[in-house]
Design an enzyme around this catalytic site. Structure first.
Site, PDB file in Angstrom:
ATOM      1  N   LYS A   1      -3.620  -7.612  -0.160  1.00 29.42           N
ATOM      2  CA  LYS A   1      -4.175  -8.961  -0.037  1.00 29.42           C
ATOM      3  C   LYS A   1      -3.090 -10.023  -0.040  1.00 29.42           C
ATOM      4  O   LYS A   1      -3.224 -11.047   0.599  1.00 29.42           O
ATOM      5  CB  LYS A   1      -5.241  -9.231  -1.093  1.00 29.42           C
ATOM      6  CG  LYS A   1      -4.758  -9.104  -2.500  1.00 29.42           C
ATOM      7  CD  LYS A   1      -5.954  -9.235  -3.439  1.00 29.42           C
ATOM      8  CE  LYS A   1      -5.636  -8.709  -4.808  1.00 29.42           C
ATOM      9  NZ  LYS A   1      -6.451  -7.600  -5.253  1.00 29.42           N
TER      10      LYS A   1
ATOM     11  N   LYS B   1       1.620  -0.863   2.979  1.00 32.29           N
ATOM     12  CA  LYS B   1       0.219  -0.762   2.569  1.00 32.29           C
ATOM     13  C   LYS B   1      -0.550  -2.032   2.924  1.00 32.29           C
ATOM     14  O   LYS B   1       0.026  -3.133   2.959  1.00 32.29           O
ATOM     15  CB  LYS B   1       0.105  -0.463   1.073  1.00 32.29           C
ATOM     16  CG  LYS B   1       0.447  -1.630   0.157  1.00 32.29           C
ATOM     17  CD  LYS B   1      -0.124  -1.435  -1.253  1.00 32.29           C
ATOM     18  CE  LYS B   1       0.012  -2.713  -2.056  1.00 32.29           C
ATOM     19  NZ  LYS B   1      -0.698  -2.742  -3.309  1.00 32.29           N
TER      20      LYS B   1
ATOM     21  N   LYS C   1       6.783  -8.247  -6.672  1.00 32.69           N
ATOM     22  CA  LYS C   1       6.037  -9.512  -6.736  1.00 32.69           C
ATOM     23  C   LYS C   1       6.903 -10.652  -7.259  1.00 32.69           C
ATOM     24  O   LYS C   1       6.830 -11.773  -6.767  1.00 32.69           O
ATOM     25  CB  LYS C   1       4.782  -9.360  -7.602  1.00 32.69           C
ATOM     26  CG  LYS C   1       3.702  -8.552  -6.918  1.00 32.69           C
ATOM     27  CD  LYS C   1       2.378  -8.625  -7.647  1.00 32.69           C
ATOM     28  CE  LYS C   1       1.347  -7.772  -6.906  1.00 32.69           C
ATOM     29  NZ  LYS C   1       0.064  -7.720  -7.574  1.00 32.69           N
TER      30      LYS C   1
HETATM   31  N1  AQP Z   1      -3.649  -0.317   0.741  1.00 39.29           N
HETATM   32  C1  AQP Z   1      -4.227   0.356  -0.241  1.00 39.29           C
HETATM   33  N2  AQP Z   1      -4.546   1.645  -0.082  1.00 39.29           N
HETATM   34  C2  AQP Z   1      -5.148   2.355  -1.082  1.00 39.29           C
HETATM   35  N3  AQP Z   1      -5.493   1.799  -2.267  1.00 39.29           N
HETATM   36  C3  AQP Z   1      -5.198   0.507  -2.473  1.00 39.29           C
HETATM   37  N4  AQP Z   1      -5.407  -0.334  -3.519  1.00 39.29           N
HETATM   38  C4  AQP Z   1      -4.927  -1.566  -3.206  1.00 39.29           C
HETATM   39  N5  AQP Z   1      -4.401  -1.553  -1.975  1.00 39.29           N
HETATM   40  C5  AQP Z   1      -4.553  -0.285  -1.479  1.00 39.29           C
HETATM   41  C6  AQP Z   1      -6.071   0.045  -4.762  1.00 39.29           C
HETATM   42  O1  AQP Z   1      -7.141  -0.848  -4.998  1.00 39.29           O
HETATM   43  C7  AQP Z   1      -7.387  -0.896  -6.400  1.00 39.29           C
HETATM   44  C8  AQP Z   1      -7.631  -2.314  -6.840  1.00 39.29           C
HETATM   45  O2  AQP Z   1      -6.531  -3.109  -6.499  1.00 39.29           O
HETATM   46  P1  AQP Z   1      -6.282  -4.478  -7.234  1.00 39.29           P
HETATM   47  O3  AQP Z   1      -6.923  -5.564  -6.489  1.00 39.29           O
HETATM   48  O4  AQP Z   1      -6.562  -4.380  -8.645  1.00 39.29           O
HETATM   49  O5  AQP Z   1      -4.739  -4.424  -7.167  1.00 39.29           O
HETATM   50  P2  AQP Z   1      -3.743  -4.779  -6.172  1.00 39.29           P
HETATM   51  O6  AQP Z   1      -2.840  -3.578  -6.115  1.00 39.29           O
HETATM   52  O7  AQP Z   1      -3.209  -6.041  -6.681  1.00 39.29           O
HETATM   53  O8  AQP Z   1      -4.422  -5.034  -4.707  1.00 39.29           O
HETATM   54  P3  AQP Z   1      -3.509  -5.374  -3.510  1.00 39.29           P
HETATM   55  O9  AQP Z   1      -4.208  -5.686  -2.283  1.00 39.29           O
HETATM   56  O10 AQP Z   1      -2.485  -4.297  -3.440  1.00 39.29           O
HETATM   57  O11 AQP Z   1      -2.888  -6.741  -3.951  1.00 39.29           O
HETATM   58  P4  AQP Z   1      -1.421  -7.167  -4.010  1.00 39.29           P
HETATM   59  O12 AQP Z   1      -0.784  -6.671  -2.742  1.00 39.29           O
HETATM   60  O13 AQP Z   1      -1.526  -8.621  -4.091  1.00 39.29           O
HETATM   61  O14 AQP Z   1      -0.859  -6.518  -5.213  1.00 39.29           O
HETATM   62  C9  AQP Z   1      -6.174  -0.255  -7.078  1.00 39.29           C
HETATM   63  O15 AQP Z   1      -6.563   1.014  -7.573  1.00 39.29           O
HETATM   64  C10 AQP Z   1      -5.184  -0.090  -5.973  1.00 39.29           C
HETATM   65  O16 AQP Z   1      -4.407   1.073  -6.140  1.00 39.29           O
END
Ligand code: AQP
Length: 336
Positions: free
Chosen positions: A202, A199, A112
């Site tokens: 968002k 993966k 990030k």
């Molecule tokens: N692609 C995925 N497959 C399985 N599990 C996933 N999680 C996120 N993406 C996938 C799981 O969702 C939970 C909550 O996520 P979060 O919003 O707290 O965290 P995050 O990792 O920031 O979500 P994103 O979409 O992955 O955002 P970015 O890419 O911006 O960091 C967690 O348990 C996560 O494992």
């Protein structure tokens, strides 16, 4: 009953299918077998810039989606992280136990911050995993239901729990329970529909690769229909050779509670088009009532806020007890 703790960020408005299948779906199931604590992690959200009005709206929206997904405030504790000040308090203590090099090795931070550039990266983003350690340890959680991308942070939590226990407790009276990650292999990583090597995320996925649960269902159906697969025609689960088709099979099987082999049999001799069209339909059928329920919860903010207030009260009772033990063991003078 063993205890579980997990959290989700209120950053993007809508949850995406990876969040749901990788995490939230397990949260719902674990309510029946575990003492379950779930939270909307607004303290984590502000590690990157947030518009205040949007953050407030998205926090309630996240809670509404969790309820719509099946969390039941009578069977779990649902709350907002900032309502429980002990998170920030234990977070500080944990910061002081974490090595700088140790924190620098967190791959999510590296990814990030590389994307944002050093000038725009906050210290908060750097210590985010340490706050997550505090989140988990405060509740003496035995297990942490998350997607694969969070495994390293749960490992850090285990290391710090052991470190604190060794430094400040006695072997027969450890301060913290050392938690295990709870990762369901089949859905641990849901992939981007346009790039099945990465993966679904968002912040990193292209709009066509990301399925947001609150988007217009017809628009999401289109994304399934134009998902990237391969030049072969056989519908077979093989993540190495056929990552796109395998991802679609995983999503299909989980949403319909069917097994992957059953789907392989059903689609033997049929083309990718049939699989994609049917999956689009399955998704629309599943997501339509989810969207309706989310709107219902949002339409009654008083009830929503009172669910969150009750959750925070229950959470604080547990968190305050842990923090008091920690403060005592590290040598702070008790406040009279
Ligand atoms: N692609 C995925 N497959 C399985 N599990 C996933 N999680 C996120 N993406 C996938 C799981 O969702 C939970 C909550 O996520 P979060 O919003 O707290 O965290 P995050 O990792 O920031 O979500 P994103 O979409 O992955 O955002 P970015 O890419 O911006 O960091 C967690 O348990 C996560 O494992």
């Amino acid at each position: 009953r063993p205890r579980v703790l997990s959290g989700i960020q209120p950053t993007a408005g809508s949850f995406h299918l990876g969040n749901y299948l990788g995490a939230v779906r397990q949260w719902v199931a674990l309510q029946d077998t575990h003492d379950a604590f779930y939270m909307v992690v607004d303290l984590h959200a502000i590690t990157v810039p947030q518009d205040p009005a949007e953050l407030r709206a998205n926090t309630r929206l996240a809670a509404a989606q969790l309820l719509a997904a099946g969390l039941d405030p009578d069977r779990c504790t649902l709350f907002v992280q900032s309502h429980v000040p002990e998170h920030a308090q234990l977070g500080w203590v944990m910061n002081c136990l974490t090595g700088f090099g140790e924190a620098s090795r967190m791959t999510q931070f590296k990814d990030k911050s590389a994307k944002q550039g050093a000038d725009r990266t906050t210290v908060g983003l750097f210590t985010y995993p340490v706050l997550q350690v505090a989140d988990i340890l405060l509740y003496q959680a035995n297990a942490v239901p998350v997607g694969e991308d969070q495994r390293q942070h749960v490992e850090l939590t285990r290391d710090l729990a052991v470190r604190f226990n060794t430094r400040f407790g006695t072997a027969d009276d450890p301060t913290f329970i050392v938690p295990e990650p709870y990762i369901v292999k089949e859905t641990a990583k849901i992939y981007d529909l346009q790039d099945p090597a990465v993966k679904m995320s968002k912040s990193a996925s292209s709009p066509k690769g990301l399925v947001n649960l609150l988007d217009e269902p017809k628009a999401s159906a289109k994304k399934f229909k134009s998902a990237v697969t391969d030049t072969d025609t056989v519908i077979r689960f093989d993540p190495e050779v056929k990552p796109g088709v395998s991802n679609l099979l995983t999503i299909y099987a989980t949403l319909t509670q069917t097994s992957v082999p059953e789907l392989e049999e059903r689609y033997a001799g049929k083309g990718y088009g049939a699989l994609k069209t049917d999956l689009a339909e399955v998704f629309v059928e599943w997501v339509t009532p989810f969207r309706d329920r989310t709107q219902e919860y949002l339409g009654d903010p008083e009830t929503l806020d009172s669910i969150l207030a009750k959750g925070a009260e229950k959470a604080r009772a547990v968190a305050a007890e842990t923090l008091a033990t920690v403060y005592d063991r590290i040598g702070f003078v008790p406040a009279k």
